[in-house]
Design an enzyme around this catalytic site. Sequence first.
Site, PDB file in Angstrom:
ATOM      1  N   ASN A   3      -2.918  -3.527   4.299  1.00  0.00           N
ATOM      2  CA  ASN A   3      -2.604  -4.832   3.714  1.00  0.00           C
ATOM      3  C   ASN A   3      -1.168  -5.245   4.013  1.00  0.00           C
ATOM      4  OD1 ASN A   3      -2.264  -7.152   2.194  1.00  0.00           O
ATOM      5  ND2 ASN A   3      -3.096  -6.332   0.336  1.00  0.00           N
ATOM      6  N   THR A   4      -0.202  -4.588   3.329  1.00  0.00           N
ATOM      7  CA  THR A   4       1.202  -5.014   3.432  1.00  0.00           C
ATOM      8  C   THR A   4       1.703  -5.101   4.875  1.00  0.00           C
ATOM      9  OG1 THR A   4       1.607  -3.978   1.308  1.00  0.00           O
ATOM     10  CG2 THR A   4       3.550  -4.475   2.632  1.00  0.00           C
TER      11      THR A   4
ATOM     12  N   GLY B 114       2.375  -0.159  -0.113  1.00  0.00           N
ATOM     13  CA  GLY B 114       3.358  -1.160   0.297  1.00  0.00           C
ATOM     14  C   GLY B 114       4.642  -0.585   0.866  1.00  0.00           C
TER      15      GLY B 114
ATOM     16  N   ALA C 112      -3.169   2.849   2.085  1.00  0.00           N
ATOM     17  CA  ALA C 112      -1.802   2.800   1.546  1.00  0.00           C
ATOM     18  C   ALA C 112      -0.789   3.518   2.437  1.00  0.00           C
ATOM     19  CB  ALA C 112      -1.714   3.374   0.139  1.00  0.00           C
TER      20      ALA C 112
ATOM     21  N   LYS D 194     -13.293  -0.827  -5.138  1.00  0.00           N
ATOM     22  CA  LYS D 194     -12.129   0.023  -4.854  1.00  0.00           C
ATOM     23  C   LYS D 194     -11.557   0.402  -6.216  1.00  0.00           C
ATOM     24  CE  LYS D 194      -7.469   0.260  -3.034  1.00  0.00           C
ATOM     25  NZ  LYS D 194      -6.416  -0.289  -2.188  1.00  0.00           N
TER      26      LYS D 194
END
Lengths: 256, 68
Positions: free
Chosen positions: A206-207, A158, A184, A97
């Site tokens: 992710n977040t 995030g 994202a 990535k």
Amino acid sequence: MEPFKLADKTFRSRLFSGTGKFGSTAQMEAAILASESELVTVALKRVDLQKENDTLLTALQHKHIHLLPNTSGARNAKEAILAAQLAREALETNWLKLEIHPDPKYLLPDPIETLKATEELAKLGFVILPYIHADPVLCKRLEEAGTAAVMPLGAPIGSNKGLKTMDFLEIIIEQSKVPVIVDAGIGAPSDAAKAMELGADAVLVNTAIAVAGNPERMAEAFKEAVIAGRKAYEARLAPIATNAAASSPLTSFLYE
Amino acid sequence: MEITINNQPVTIPDDGLTVQDLLYRELSDKQNGIALAINNTVIPKTEWSNHYITENDHILIISATQGG
């Protein structure tokens, strides 16, 4: 659901997960397993000579999980290329990535350095997944440079703001000859479902999972949303109309 | 001789230390999943036992950590 082919791998899951921001390694492992993700990102850090090695890699040692190291921390192409070579050596994978974000406030990717790094890394045999702005022109340039996929952002990393770039994601998906992975900003399972409905090949989250009240449950919710969104895309959504179109017969049986 | 490891000054013996010797000395058994660069050039694992450390080398040792 169609399996997702990317470079030399075939994935059953179209949800890729990040490993950052979890409260503990055990919590991360539980969430990653619940997500059923088969591609999982990790970052690089300098080894602290005084400290014990952390248990991250042990927690990710599951047969179905492939690692996707990132170049987070790189501020230009030169640093990203060194990070990529270190990652390949440390984790024995040529998947990468590529992320180059010089500004820590918004962590927005540098398109020029990312393109330069992609050109070089493609020559070195990397399978490159570049994190980029939702810029359709840049996506075409990266394609020419030999990228394996493109990973346009929905919103800043995030931020959990969702698909703020939706109109441009649609253009990218329409034009792209390489897989499109929305990365994202995805904050809720509904954002992930929406990205999949638009025709994204996969999403990276992710977040939204890691800092949820219950990360394991949230991972499961994302897994289901991604499946639902993909199925909807494959089934082809019904068209949107301005006027009403009756779903029930309009015979006036109550009067007349 | 003086070298740096991850920007920290480290003094090592002058008598021909290989990368492998250095890693064993500094990390003992914590060598899984690491990679190393000397003066911004990655030294592959296969060369660790025959690449010698020289004076003022800047050594970078990395491993994986949590990230998105």
